[in-house]
Design a protein around this motif. Structure first.
Motif, PDB file in Angstrom:
ATOM      1  N   LYS A   1      33.069 -64.159  34.848  1.00  0.00           N
ATOM      2  CA  LYS A   1      32.252 -62.937  34.825  1.00  0.00           C
ATOM      3  C   LYS A   1      33.118 -61.684  34.971  1.00  0.00           C
ATOM      4  CE  LYS A   1      28.308 -65.276  35.082  1.00  0.00           C
ATOM      5  NZ  LYS A   1      27.294 -65.254  34.042  1.00  0.00           N
ATOM      6  N   LEU A   2      34.125 -61.759  35.832  1.00  0.00           N
ATOM      7  CA  LEU A   2      34.981 -60.601  36.079  1.00  0.00           C
ATOM      8  C   LEU A   2      35.824 -60.230  34.869  1.00  0.00           C
ATOM      9  CD1 LEU A   2      36.181 -61.384  39.716  1.00  0.00           C
ATOM     10  CD2 LEU A   2      34.491 -59.684  39.009  1.00  0.00           C
ATOM     11  N   ARG A   3      36.105 -61.191  34.020  1.00  0.00           N
ATOM     12  CA  ARG A   3      36.926 -60.916  32.828  1.00  0.00           C
ATOM     13  C   ARG A   3      36.275 -59.921  31.877  1.00  0.00           C
ATOM     14  NH1 ARG A   3      37.895 -66.806  33.103  1.00  0.00           N
ATOM     15  NH2 ARG A   3      39.944 -66.996  34.063  1.00  0.00           N
ATOM     16  N   PHE A   4      34.977 -59.714  32.020  1.00  0.00           N
ATOM     17  CA  PHE A   4      34.265 -58.797  31.134  1.00  0.00           C
ATOM     18  C   PHE A   4      34.239 -57.359  31.644  1.00  0.00           C
ATOM     19  CE2 PHE A   4      32.621 -62.922  29.799  1.00  0.00           C
ATOM     20  CZ  PHE A   4      32.834 -62.822  28.425  1.00  0.00           C
ATOM     21  N   ILE A   5      34.872 -57.111  32.780  1.00  0.00           N
ATOM     22  CA  ILE A   5      34.931 -55.745  33.291  1.00  0.00           C
ATOM     23  C   ILE A   5      35.732 -54.893  32.313  1.00  0.00           C
ATOM     24  CG2 ILE A   5      35.949 -54.279  35.097  1.00  0.00           C
ATOM     25  CD1 ILE A   5      35.104 -56.389  37.122  1.00  0.00           C
ATOM     26  N   SER A   6      35.117 -53.796  31.903  1.00  0.00           N
ATOM     27  CA  SER A   6      35.785 -52.939  30.918  1.00  0.00           C
ATOM     28  C   SER A   6      35.690 -51.454  31.255  1.00  0.00           C
ATOM     29  CB  SER A   6      35.188 -53.178  29.531  1.00  0.00           C
ATOM     30  OG  SER A   6      33.807 -52.843  29.528  1.00  0.00           O
ATOM     31  N   GLN A   7      35.030 -51.145  32.358  1.00  0.00           N
ATOM     32  CA  GLN A   7      34.869 -49.748  32.749  1.00  0.00           C
ATOM     33  C   GLN A   7      35.227 -49.591  34.217  1.00  0.00           C
ATOM     34  OE1 GLN A   7      30.829 -48.722  31.948  1.00  0.00           O
ATOM     35  NE2 GLN A   7      31.048 -48.910  29.734  1.00  0.00           N
ATOM     36  N   VAL A   8      35.728 -48.424  34.561  1.00  0.00           N
ATOM     37  CA  VAL A   8      36.133 -48.162  35.938  1.00  0.00           C
ATOM     38  C   VAL A   8      34.934 -48.259  36.882  1.00  0.00           C
ATOM     39  CG1 VAL A   8      35.930 -45.648  35.843  1.00  0.00           C
ATOM     40  CG2 VAL A   8      37.587 -46.703  37.376  1.00  0.00           C
ATOM     41  N   GLU A   9      33.748 -47.880  36.413  1.00  0.00           N
ATOM     42  CA  GLU A   9      32.544 -47.970  37.246  1.00  0.00           C
ATOM     43  C   GLU A   9      32.245 -49.420  37.629  1.00  0.00           C
ATOM     44  OE1 GLU A   9      32.547 -44.340  34.839  1.00  0.00           O
ATOM     45  OE2 GLU A   9      32.588 -46.427  34.221  1.00  0.00           O
ATOM     46  N   GLU A  10      32.564 -50.344  36.746  1.00  0.00           N
ATOM     47  CA  GLU A  10      32.361 -51.762  37.052  1.00  0.00           C
ATOM     48  C   GLU A  10      33.356 -52.240  38.099  1.00  0.00           C
ATOM     49  OE1 GLU A  10      30.725 -53.685  32.940  1.00  0.00           O
ATOM     50  OE2 GLU A  10      32.798 -52.955  32.929  1.00  0.00           O
TER      51      GLU A  10
ATOM     52  N   GLN B   1      45.734 -57.000  33.708  1.00  0.00           N
ATOM     53  CA  GLN B   1      45.278 -56.852  32.320  1.00  0.00           C
ATOM     54  C   GLN B   1      44.024 -55.973  32.257  1.00  0.00           C
ATOM     55  OE1 GLN B   1      46.826 -57.734  29.539  1.00  0.00           O
ATOM     56  NE2 GLN B   1      48.488 -58.532  30.785  1.00  0.00           N
ATOM     57  N   ILE B   2      43.109 -56.196  33.179  1.00  0.00           N
ATOM     58  CA  ILE B   2      41.896 -55.368  33.236  1.00  0.00           C
ATOM     59  C   ILE B   2      42.298 -53.913  33.484  1.00  0.00           C
ATOM     60  CG2 ILE B   2      39.831 -54.834  34.610  1.00  0.00           C
ATOM     61  CD1 ILE B   2      39.543 -57.905  35.034  1.00  0.00           C
ATOM     62  N   LYS B   3      43.198 -53.701  34.439  1.00  0.00           N
ATOM     63  CA  LYS B   3      43.641 -52.353  34.796  1.00  0.00           C
ATOM     64  C   LYS B   3      44.313 -51.670  33.594  1.00  0.00           C
ATOM     65  CE  LYS B   3      46.559 -50.133  38.245  1.00  0.00           C
ATOM     66  NZ  LYS B   3      47.473 -50.367  39.352  1.00  0.00           N
ATOM     67  N   ARG B   4      45.075 -52.424  32.821  1.00  0.00           N
ATOM     68  CA  ARG B   4      45.758 -51.853  31.644  1.00  0.00           C
ATOM     69  C   ARG B   4      44.784 -51.410  30.561  1.00  0.00           C
ATOM     70  NH1 ARG B   4      49.926 -56.458  31.953  1.00  0.00           N
ATOM     71  NH2 ARG B   4      51.487 -55.512  33.296  1.00  0.00           N
ATOM     72  N   ARG B   5      43.615 -52.028  30.524  1.00  0.00           N
ATOM     73  CA  ARG B   5      42.612 -51.647  29.521  1.00  0.00           C
ATOM     74  C   ARG B   5      41.933 -50.328  29.858  1.00  0.00           C
ATOM     75  NH1 ARG B   5      40.672 -57.451  29.607  1.00  0.00           N
ATOM     76  NH2 ARG B   5      39.043 -56.661  30.980  1.00  0.00           N
ATOM     77  N   LEU B   6      42.077 -49.898  31.098  1.00  0.00           N
ATOM     78  CA  LEU B   6      41.436 -48.664  31.558  1.00  0.00           C
ATOM     79  C   LEU B   6      42.421 -47.505  31.449  1.00  0.00           C
ATOM     80  CD1 LEU B   6      39.788 -50.156  34.750  1.00  0.00           C
ATOM     81  CD2 LEU B   6      38.668 -49.710  32.560  1.00  0.00           C
ATOM     82  N   PRO B   7      41.927 -46.297  31.221  1.00  0.00           N
ATOM     83  CA  PRO B   7      42.818 -45.131  31.165  1.00  0.00           C
ATOM     84  C   PRO B   7      43.610 -44.980  32.465  1.00  0.00           C
ATOM     85  CG  PRO B   7      40.625 -44.562  30.401  1.00  0.00           C
ATOM     86  CD  PRO B   7      40.528 -45.947  30.983  1.00  0.00           C
ATOM     87  N   GLN B   8      44.867 -44.599  32.342  1.00  0.00           N
ATOM     88  CA  GLN B   8      45.765 -44.520  33.487  1.00  0.00           C
ATOM     89  C   GLN B   8      45.260 -43.571  34.569  1.00  0.00           C
ATOM     90  OE1 GLN B   8      49.802 -43.610  32.515  1.00  0.00           O
ATOM     91  NE2 GLN B   8      50.528 -43.916  34.594  1.00  0.00           N
ATOM     92  N   HIS B   9      44.566 -42.515  34.178  1.00  0.00           N
ATOM     93  CA  HIS B   9      44.119 -41.560  35.195  1.00  0.00           C
ATOM     94  C   HIS B   9      43.042 -42.146  36.116  1.00  0.00           C
ATOM     95  CE1 HIS B   9      41.414 -40.768  31.744  1.00  0.00           C
ATOM     96  NE2 HIS B   9      40.526 -40.423  32.644  1.00  0.00           N
ATOM     97  N   TYR B  10      42.540 -43.337  35.819  1.00  0.00           N
ATOM     98  CA  TYR B  10      41.569 -43.993  36.688  1.00  0.00           C
ATOM     99  C   TYR B  10      42.215 -44.923  37.713  1.00  0.00           C
ATOM    100  CZ  TYR B  10      37.628 -42.430  33.856  1.00  0.00           C
ATOM    101  OH  TYR B  10      36.689 -41.682  33.212  1.00  0.00           O
ATOM    102  N   HIS B  11      43.503 -45.171  37.607  1.00  0.00           N
ATOM    103  CA  HIS B  11      44.150 -46.136  38.489  1.00  0.00           C
ATOM    104  C   HIS B  11      44.039 -45.737  39.968  1.00  0.00           C
ATOM    105  CE1 HIS B  11      46.736 -47.982  35.050  1.00  0.00           C
ATOM    106  NE2 HIS B  11      45.451 -47.973  34.778  1.00  0.00           N
ATOM    107  N   ALA B  12      44.200 -44.468  40.263  1.00  0.00           N
ATOM    108  CA  ALA B  12      44.059 -44.005  41.649  1.00  0.00           C
ATOM    109  C   ALA B  12      42.621 -44.180  42.127  1.00  0.00           C
ATOM    110  CB  ALA B  12      44.487 -42.548  41.777  1.00  0.00           C
ATOM    111  N   TYR B  13      41.677 -43.969  41.243  1.00  0.00           N
ATOM    112  CA  TYR B  13      40.265 -44.148  41.565  1.00  0.00           C
ATOM    113  C   TYR B  13      39.972 -45.612  41.911  1.00  0.00           C
ATOM    114  CZ  TYR B  13      35.186 -43.924  40.951  1.00  0.00           C
ATOM    115  OH  TYR B  13      33.836 -44.002  41.137  1.00  0.00           O
TER     116      TYR B  13
END
Length: 135
Positions: A48-57, A87-99
């Protein structure tokens, strides 16, 4: 027998995990001792977690991520799980990493999960604390 199946939503699974944690909040117990996630449940949860694709998730399911991470340690899959998280983190924009880091930090404090005295500045710090929860 698993408490949940592939038919359960990630929200349902997380609610089950929260029930387990709620019974121990404030006790500073090791997550590995209170989250008795079988290997079958771990496989369902990670699928289930593999489908996370947004920072809100990431924020919404942070407790499920932590629980899966603790279970990964228990079942000898921590390196693989950490790699998948990256891998999930890499799919998200870098400016969200701190978030995302803030979401993990807040989740530890909000659910009174012991940080093991580690100040979270990076995912490596979170990883260190998670691994210590299985010692």
């Amino acid at each position: 027998m698993a408490r949940w199946s592939y038919d359960n939503s990630l929200t349902d699974i997380q609610n089950c995990i929260l029930e387990q944690i709620a019974n121990h909040m404030g006790n500073r117990v090791l997550m590995g001792n209170i989250l008795n996630i079988s290997y079958e449940e771990y496989e369902i949860l990670t699928s289930k977690l593999r489908f996370i694709s947004q920072v809100e998730e990431c924020e919404k399911y942070c407790i499920a991520i932590i629980a899966a991470w603790v279970a990964a340690c228990k079942h000898g899959r921590e390196k693989q799980f950490y790699s998948e998280l990256k891998q999930i983190k890499r799919r998200l924009p870098q400016h969200y990493h701190a978030y995302i880091m803030e979401a993990f930090t807040s989740t530890f404090y909000n659910y009174q999960i012991d940080t093991m005295g580690i100040e979270f500045k990076s995912s490596a710090d979170v990883r260190k604390a998670i691994i210590m929860h299985n010692d």
